[in-house]
Design a protein around this motif. Structure first.
Motif, PDB file in Angstrom:
ATOM      1  N   SER A  48      -7.032  21.753 -10.894  1.00 38.34           N
ATOM      2  CA  SER A  48      -7.045  20.424 -11.559  1.00 38.34           C
ATOM      3  C   SER A  48      -7.184  20.537 -12.952  1.00 38.34           C
ATOM      4  CB  SER A  48      -8.522  20.111 -11.172  1.00 38.34           C
ATOM      5  OG  SER A  48      -8.923  18.543 -11.477  1.00 38.34           O
ATOM      6  N   GLY A  49      -6.535  19.479 -13.534  1.00 35.90           N
ATOM      7  CA  GLY A  49      -6.347  19.138 -14.933  1.00 35.90           C
ATOM      8  C   GLY A  49      -7.839  18.827 -15.369  1.00 35.90           C
ATOM      9  N   ARG A  50      -8.842  18.435 -14.738  1.00 40.28           N
ATOM     10  CA  ARG A  50      -9.810  17.949 -15.082  1.00 40.28           C
ATOM     11  C   ARG A  50     -11.075  18.870 -15.017  1.00 40.28           C
ATOM     12  NH1 ARG A  50      -7.656  13.524 -12.265  1.00 40.28           N
ATOM     13  NH2 ARG A  50      -6.758  11.923 -13.664  1.00 40.28           N
ATOM     14  N   GLY A  51     -10.803  19.882 -14.566  1.00 36.70           N
ATOM     15  CA  GLY A  51     -11.916  21.050 -14.471  1.00 36.70           C
ATOM     16  C   GLY A  51     -11.830  22.226 -13.651  1.00 36.70           C
ATOM     17  N   THR A  52     -12.718  22.405 -12.808  1.00 34.03           N
ATOM     18  CA  THR A  52     -12.666  23.690 -11.774  1.00 34.03           C
ATOM     19  C   THR A  52     -12.467  23.165 -10.557  1.00 34.03           C
ATOM     20  OG1 THR A  52     -14.885  23.883 -11.332  1.00 34.03           O
ATOM     21  CG2 THR A  52     -13.774  25.025 -13.337  1.00 34.03           C
ATOM     22  N   ILE A  53     -12.422  24.232  -9.424  1.00 35.33           N
ATOM     23  CA  ILE A  53     -12.094  23.755  -7.979  1.00 35.33           C
ATOM     24  C   ILE A  53     -13.082  24.358  -7.091  1.00 35.33           C
ATOM     25  CG2 ILE A  53     -10.552  24.147  -5.980  1.00 35.33           C
ATOM     26  CD1 ILE A  53      -9.350  22.203  -7.901  1.00 35.33           C
ATOM     27  N   PRO A  54     -14.152  23.694  -7.128  1.00 35.85           N
ATOM     28  CA  PRO A  54     -15.482  24.456  -6.481  1.00 35.85           C
ATOM     29  C   PRO A  54     -15.264  24.700  -4.807  1.00 35.85           C
ATOM     30  CG  PRO A  54     -15.968  22.351  -6.836  1.00 35.85           C
ATOM     31  CD  PRO A  54     -14.649  22.635  -7.537  1.00 35.85           C
ATOM     32  N   ARG A  55     -14.120  23.676  -4.294  1.00 35.21           N
ATOM     33  CA  ARG A  55     -14.185  23.776  -2.957  1.00 35.21           C
ATOM     34  C   ARG A  55     -12.635  23.338  -2.476  1.00 35.21           C
ATOM     35  NH1 ARG A  55     -17.112  19.118   0.487  1.00 35.21           N
ATOM     36  NH2 ARG A  55     -15.801  19.091   2.236  1.00 35.21           N
ATOM     37  N   VAL A  56     -12.053  24.175  -1.335  1.00 38.21           N
ATOM     38  CA  VAL A  56     -10.828  23.557  -0.896  1.00 38.21           C
ATOM     39  C   VAL A  56     -11.235  23.517   0.601  1.00 38.21           C
ATOM     40  CG1 VAL A  56      -8.423  24.253  -0.285  1.00 38.21           C
ATOM     41  CG2 VAL A  56      -9.406  24.722  -2.466  1.00 38.21           C
ATOM     42  N   ASP A  57     -10.763  22.528   1.348  1.00 34.60           N
ATOM     43  CA  ASP A  57     -10.750  22.449   2.850  1.00 34.60           C
ATOM     44  C   ASP A  57      -9.304  22.779   3.395  1.00 34.60           C
ATOM     45  OD1 ASP A  57     -13.256  21.274   2.551  1.00 34.60           O
ATOM     46  OD2 ASP A  57     -12.570  19.158   2.552  1.00 34.60           O
ATOM     47  N   VAL A  58      -9.583  23.241   4.684  1.00 36.46           N
ATOM     48  CA  VAL A  58      -8.056  23.828   5.293  1.00 36.46           C
ATOM     49  C   VAL A  58      -8.196  22.970   6.854  1.00 36.46           C
ATOM     50  CG1 VAL A  58      -7.123  25.626   6.378  1.00 36.46           C
ATOM     51  CG2 VAL A  58      -7.563  25.664   3.800  1.00 36.46           C
ATOM     52  N   THR A  59      -7.116  22.452   7.279  1.00 40.55           N
ATOM     53  CA  THR A  59      -7.176  22.211   8.683  1.00 40.55           C
ATOM     54  C   THR A  59      -5.906  22.953   9.390  1.00 40.55           C
ATOM     55  OG1 THR A  59      -6.781  20.418  10.331  1.00 40.55           O
ATOM     56  CG2 THR A  59      -5.765  20.318   8.163  1.00 40.55           C
ATOM     57  N   LEU A  60      -6.082  23.352  10.721  1.00 44.55           N
ATOM     58  CA  LEU A  60      -5.102  23.770  11.494  1.00 44.55           C
ATOM     59  C   LEU A  60      -4.466  22.900  12.343  1.00 44.55           C
ATOM     60  CD1 LEU A  60      -7.031  27.426  12.502  1.00 44.55           C
ATOM     61  CD2 LEU A  60      -5.777  26.801  10.242  1.00 44.55           C
ATOM     62  N   ASP A  61      -5.006  21.634  12.517  1.00 45.47           N
ATOM     63  CA  ASP A  61      -4.780  20.720  13.679  1.00 45.47           C
ATOM     64  C   ASP A  61      -4.338  19.461  12.977  1.00 45.47           C
ATOM     65  OD1 ASP A  61      -7.192  19.723  12.807  1.00 45.47           O
ATOM     66  OD2 ASP A  61      -8.252  20.378  14.528  1.00 45.47           O
ATOM     67  N   GLY A  62      -3.857  19.660  11.910  1.00 42.52           N
ATOM     68  CA  GLY A  62      -3.107  18.295  11.137  1.00 42.52           C
ATOM     69  C   GLY A  62      -4.324  17.200  10.817  1.00 42.52           C
ATOM     70  N   GLY A  63      -5.488  17.683  10.510  1.00 47.52           N
ATOM     71  CA  GLY A  63      -6.564  17.119  10.005  1.00 47.52           C
ATOM     72  C   GLY A  63      -7.534  16.393  11.001  1.00 47.52           C
ATOM     73  N   LYS A  64      -7.480  16.698  12.120  1.00 44.50           N
ATOM     74  CA  LYS A  64      -8.519  16.486  12.932  1.00 44.50           C
ATOM     75  C   LYS A  64      -9.929  16.957  12.621  1.00 44.50           C
ATOM     76  CE  LYS A  64      -5.465  15.918  17.067  1.00 44.50           C
ATOM     77  NZ  LYS A  64      -5.127  16.627  18.304  1.00 44.50           N
ATOM     78  N   ASN A  65      -9.851  18.280  12.253  1.00 44.17           N
ATOM     79  CA  ASN A  65     -11.090  19.084  11.900  1.00 44.17           C
ATOM     80  C   ASN A  65     -10.635  19.879  10.951  1.00 44.17           C
ATOM     81  OD1 ASN A  65     -12.877  18.611  14.076  1.00 44.17           O
ATOM     82  ND2 ASN A  65     -11.085  19.299  15.712  1.00 44.17           N
ATOM     83  N   TRP A  66     -11.649  19.774  10.008  1.00 41.10           N
ATOM     84  CA  TRP A  66     -11.616  20.611   8.706  1.00 41.10           C
ATOM     85  C   TRP A  66     -12.574  21.749   8.550  1.00 41.10           C
ATOM     86  CZ3 TRP A  66      -7.642  19.428   4.980  1.00 41.10           C
ATOM     87  CH2 TRP A  66      -7.026  18.373   5.381  1.00 41.10           C
TER      88      TRP A  66
END
Lengths: 369, 388
Positions: free
Chosen positions: B290-308
Motif C-alpha cells: 500500500s502506498g499509504r502505509g503497511t499491510i497488517p492483513r490479507v484475506d484469501v478465498t479458495l471458492d471465489g469469495g463465498k468464504n474468506w
C-alpha cells in the motif's frame, strides 16, 4: 599510533542529530530536523549552466524562449522529423502516439487522447517536443522549429487556420479545448471511504460464475523454449532430460556460428529481428515504414531506396557509392550512432557478436523484390 | 524402485565444481535461467520506450533481486559515466547548486525498503481478464532497499524560498523525463538514491542516481536524476497530462493521482506457476502493498469469495514496502477460484474490479488495484478469469 605521537586528526564533531522520535519507532530512523544545518557541499551553478539545462515550459508561458513558427513551416519540419512515426496528418504509424483528432472520443470505449481532444495545455506540447523529440534525436530542433511544429499540430487539430503563426508573444492566448476536463485526485472524498468498510468473511455469496477468461483472448506472450523444456521435465520421471537439452543447445550454436546461411542461424535471427520489426519490414510485400524495408539490403547501395527519406549521413554514403556488406552492416548494427553519426535510427545497437551474426544471416535470406 | 537421484553417483558428487572467481560478479544457477523479466511486445511501438515485467511467480520473501526488477524507459536506458554526472538544483532557492557524485556521497544517507509500482500495473485488465500470468498482470512492481540522501537535506543545502511549492525532478536520459511533485512530499520521505539492495543502481534503474518517491506512482521516481527545479506552480508536463491522468467514464479525468492504493496478488499458484503435485497439502503465497502505509492483513478465498480466510503474514512489515503472505491448505483436487484481498494500515480494503469500475469506468488505464482471480482446474492449471 605510536606512543608519544600527537594526534592531530582535526575536530570530530557530529554533523547532525537524529530526531528523538526515531527511538520509539520500530521502523528505520529518519534523519530529524536540520533547520540551519548545511554541509557546505556542491558549488554554485553558473548562469550559463542553469540556462543549458533549465528548458522546462509552464502553462503560464514561463520558460518560453523568444521565437516563432508558422503552420506551413511546421508542416515541412514535421514531415521531415515526425511523420515517420506520427503519420503525415498526426494519424500515427503502428502504435506510435496519435497527435490529431479524437474529438468527442473521451467517453467512448477506445478514447483517442490527442492535444486536440485531451491535453489540457499547449505548453506541454512545446515542452515535450523540445525536450524529447524527435525520438532518438532529442533536443536537435531549433526553438523556431518547435514553435512551427506546435503551430502545425494546432492546425491538424482544427484549432487554428493555415495562416497562423505561433510565437512567445501569442502563446498563452491559445487554449486547448479540454483544459477544463481535469480535476484534482478526489479518491479521499469518495472511493477511499467506500472501500474502508469491514468486508464479509463467511457465506458472502450463494453462487459464483466465471464471466471472462484470459485464454479466450490469447494475447499472452508465448513462454520461451527453456521454460517449455523445463515444464516437460517436470512431468517426466527422468530429471536428467532437462539438463541434457539445455547443454546441447549452446554447443550446436557454437559449431555453426560462421556458416553462411544456416537455417538455425536464420531462425535465431528471426527472433532477434523482433527488436527491429516496429520500424523495418522484410519479406513479401515489405514496404518502408519508420525505417526502410530491408529486402535485399545486403548488396544494396547505402541510402539506395528512392522512396525513403534517409538521414544526411546515408545520402553521403550513397554519393560515395558505398554498399551494405556483412562488415559495415555489422558495425552499424553494433553501434548505429557511432558507425553512422547523425542517423535517424533510434535503435541503441545489438549487444553481442552472436546477435549481429544471426541478424545478418537472417537478412541475407530476403532478396530484393 | 529406488530413486536413481540417490542410488546413482551424480556428476557433482564426483567431479570438482568451479573454483572461486569463476564468475567474479555471480549469476543465478543455470537451472534458474527461466527466471527473467519478460515484455509484452504489442503493448508499445518499439522496445526502447517500453516496459517489461518482474517474474513475481518465481520470487519469495519481500525483496526483488536487482536483475529482475521490471524496467520502464521512455528513451532507453541511459549509460551514464558517473564522473560526468551532475545534479543541479535551481529555481526558487537561495543558492542554485551543482553536485558531483563525489559531493553527494558526503551527505548523510538512510536505508529504506520501498515498493515501486508503475501506475499502469494491471492496466491491461480494466476491460476484463486479458493476460495469463501474474508476471504480466502485476509485474510492473519491485521492492528493494534503497540507500540514499533525504531530498530535504539537498533542498536545505540550496535553501528554499518561501514561495517554493513544487519541485520538478528531471532525468538525464533521452526523454529528459520530468514530473511535478509537491514540496510537502519532497520534504517528507523522498530520497536521492544511489544504491539498491546494497549495490549501485542498475543502469536500467537510473544509474548513477534516481529519485525515490515512497508510495507514489513509479513514473515520478525519475531515473538518471540530473536536475531538480524548485517552483511555485506545477509544470503540467507530458507525463502528468497526456499520460498518468485517469480518464473517467464521463470524459473528465483525475490529475495528480499520486498515491498507490492497497493491492495484493496471489503469485503461487498462478497461470505461470500451476499446481503440479496433485491433491494434498500445498502452499499458497502472494504479495501485498500500500502506498499509504503497511499491510497488517490479507484475506484469501479458495471458492471465489463465498468464504474468506486470514492469510499468514511473514517477513518484516515496513511502511510502503511489499509484504509477503502465505495460506497453507489441503487441496482436494477440485477446481479453485483464488483471490486475495489486502487491508492496509489506514483501514482501506482492496476493492473488487467491479467496485472499481463503478467509480472509474474502464478507460482510466492507471491505478487498477482490483482483486485478481485465478481459476485452478482439476489438473492444477491456473488461468486469469473474472467472476460474478
Amino acid at each position: 599510533m605510536h606512543a608519544g605521537m600527537a594526534f592531530e586528526g582535526g575536530t570530530s564533531r557530529p554533523a547532525l542529530f537524529v530526531g528523538a522520535a526515531w527511538a520509539e519507532s520500530h521502523e528505520s530512523p529518519m534523519i530529524g530536523e536540520l533547520e540551519g544545518i548545511t554541509f557546505d557541499l556542491g558549488r554554485e551553478a553558473l548562469p550559463e549552466e542553469v540556462a543549458a539545462w533549465n528548458i522546462d515550459i509552464r502553462p503560464d508561458g514561463q520558460g518560453l524562449p523568444v521565437g516563432s513558427g508558422d503552420v506551413w513551416t511546421g508542416e515541412e519540419v514535421y514531415i521531415e522529423n515526425c511523420a515517420m512515426c506520427h503519420g503525415d496528418f498526426g494519424e500515427a504509424v503502428g502504435r506510435w502516439p496519435v497527435l490529431a483528432g479524437g474529438w468527442d472520443t473521451l467517453t467512448h470505449e477506445d478514447p483517442v487522447k490527442t492535444p486536440g481532444s485531451y491535453w489540457p495545455y499547449l505548453s506541454t506540447v512545446w515542452d515535450y517536443v523540445h525536450r524529447a523529440m524527435p525520438y532518438g534525436q532529442a533536443q536537435s530542433l531549433t526553438d523556431d522549429e518547435v514553435y512551427a511544429i506546435t503551430a502545425y499540430l494546432l492546425y491538424l487539430n482544427n484549432l487554428v487556420d493555415d495562416d497562423f503563426e505561433l510565437s512567445n508573444e501569442n502563446f498563452t492566448e491559445v487554449r486547448l479545448p479540454n483544459e477544463d476536463g481535469f480535476f484534482m485526485d478526489d479518491r479521499e472524498e469518495g472511493e477511499i471511504p467506500a472501500f474502508s468498510e469491514e468486508p464479509c468473511m463467511e457465506n458472502c455469496k450463494d453462487s459464483v460464475e466465471i464471466t471472462m477468461r484470459a485464454t479466450i483472448l490469447d494475447v499472452t506472450p508465448e513462454e520461451e523454449e527453456a521454460e517449455v523444456t523445463e515444464a516437460a521435465a517436470e512431468t517426466s520421471d527422468e530429471p536428467a532430460t532437462e539438463e541434457a537439452a539445455a547443454e546441447e543447445a549452446p554447443a550446436e550454436e557454437g559449431a555453426t556460428e560462421m556458416a553462411a546461411v544456416d537455417p538455425a542461424l536464420v531462425e535465431e535471427g528471426e527472433g532477434v529481428f523482433r527488436k527491429c520489426r516496429a520500424c523495418h519490414q522484410v519479406g513479401e510485400g515489405a514496404v518502408n515504414r519508420t525505417g526502410p524495408h530491408l529486402n535485399g539490403v545486403l548488396g544494396r547501395t547505402i541510402g539506395g531506396l528512392d522512396d525513403f527519406r534517409y538521414s544526411g549521413v546515408f545520402e553521403e554514403a550513397k554519393a560515395a557509392g558505398e554498399v551494405w556488406g556483412p562488415e559495415n552492416l555489422g558495425a552499424y548494427l553494433a553501434d548505429p550512432r557511432g558507425a553512422m553519426p547523425g542517423t535517424k535510427m533510434s535503435f541503441a545497437g545489438l549487444r553481442s557478436e552472436d546477435e549481429i551474426a544471426v541478424m545478418i544471416a537472417y537478412l541475407s535470406t530476403f532478396e530484393a523484390q | 524402485a529406488p530413486d536413481p537421484a540417490i542410488t546413482e553417483l551424480q556428476d557433482w558428487q564426483v567431479y570438482l565444481g568451479d573454483g572461486v572467481d569463476a564468475a567474479p560478479y555471480g549469476m543465478p544457477s543455470k537451472h534458474e535461467s527461466h527466471v527473467v523479466r519478460r515484455t509484452v511486445e504489442w503493448l508499445t511501438a518499439d522496445n526502447v520506450s517500453s516496459i517489461n515485467f518482474t517474474p513475481l511467480h518465481e520470487l519469495d520473501g519481500i525483496i526483488t533481486p536487482n536483475g529482475v526488477c521490471f524496467e520502464r524507459h521512455h528513451g532507453g536506458a541511459a549509460e551514464i559515466d558517473p564522473a560526468e554526472h551532475r545534479l543541479m538544483i535551481n529555481g526558487l532557492v537561495d543558492k542554485e547548486l551543482v553536485f558531483t557524485m563525489e559531493d553527494l556521497m558526503r551527505f548523510p544517507r538512510e536505508n529504506h525498503v520501498y515498493f515501486l509500482e508503475c501506475a499502469a500495473n494491471t492496466g491491461m485488465e480494466w476491460a476484463g481478464a486479458q493476460l495469463n500470468g501474474c508476471q504480466f498482470t502485476h509485474g510492473m512492481i519491485h521492492n528493494v532497499m534503497y540507500t540514499g540522501i533525504p531530498l530535504k537535506l539537498l533542498l536545505a543545502e540550496a535553501g528554499l524560498k518561501t514561495n517554493a511549492k513544487w519541485i520538478l525532478p528531471e532525468g538525464a536520459d533521452a526523454s529528459a523525463m520530468t514530473r511535478s511533485i509537491p514540496i510537502e512530499k519532497a520534504l517528507d520521505d523522498c530520497l536521492v538514491a544511489f544504491k539498491m539492495n546494497g549495490e549501485a543502481l542498475r543502469t536500467e534503474q537510473g544509474y548513477p542516481v534516481r529519485l525515490v518517491v515512497p508510495g507514489w506512482e513509479g513514473n515520478m521516481w525519475v531515473k538518471w536524476l540530473r536536475r531538480i527545479e524548485v517552483g511555485d506552480e506545477p509544470w503540467h508536463h507530458r507525463e502528468e497530462t497526456s499520460k498518468y491522468t485517469d480518464l473517467l467514464e464521463d470524459g473528465t479525468a483525475r490529475r495528480f493521482t499520486w498515491e498507490m492504493d492497497a493491492k495484493s496478488v496471489i503469485t503461487n499458484p498462478s497461470p505461470q506457476a500451476p499446481l503440479t503435485h496433485g491433491p494434498g497439502y500445498t502452499v499458497l503465497t502472494g504479495v501485498a502493498w500500500s502506498g499509504r502505509g503497511t499491510i497488517p492483513r490479507v484475506d484469501v478465498t479458495l471458492d471465489g469469495g463465498k468464504n474468506w480466510h486470514q492469510a499468514r503474514m511473514s517477513g518484516p512489515s515496513l511502511n510502503k514496502s511489499m509484504h509477503r503472505f502465505y495460506f497453507e491448505f489441503e487441496w482436494d483436487g477440485k477446481p479453485l477460484l483464488l483471490q486475495s484481498r489486502a487491508h492496509d494500515s489506514t483501514g482501506y480494503v482492496q476493492p473488487t474490479k467491479n467496485q472499481l469500475r463503478e467509480w472509474r469506468g474502464e478507460n482510466s488505464i492507471y491505478h487498477n488495484n482490483g482483486i485478481q482471480t485465478w481459476y485452478v482446474n482439476e489438473k492444477g492449471e491456473a488461468e486469469n478469469v473474472e467472476i460474478s
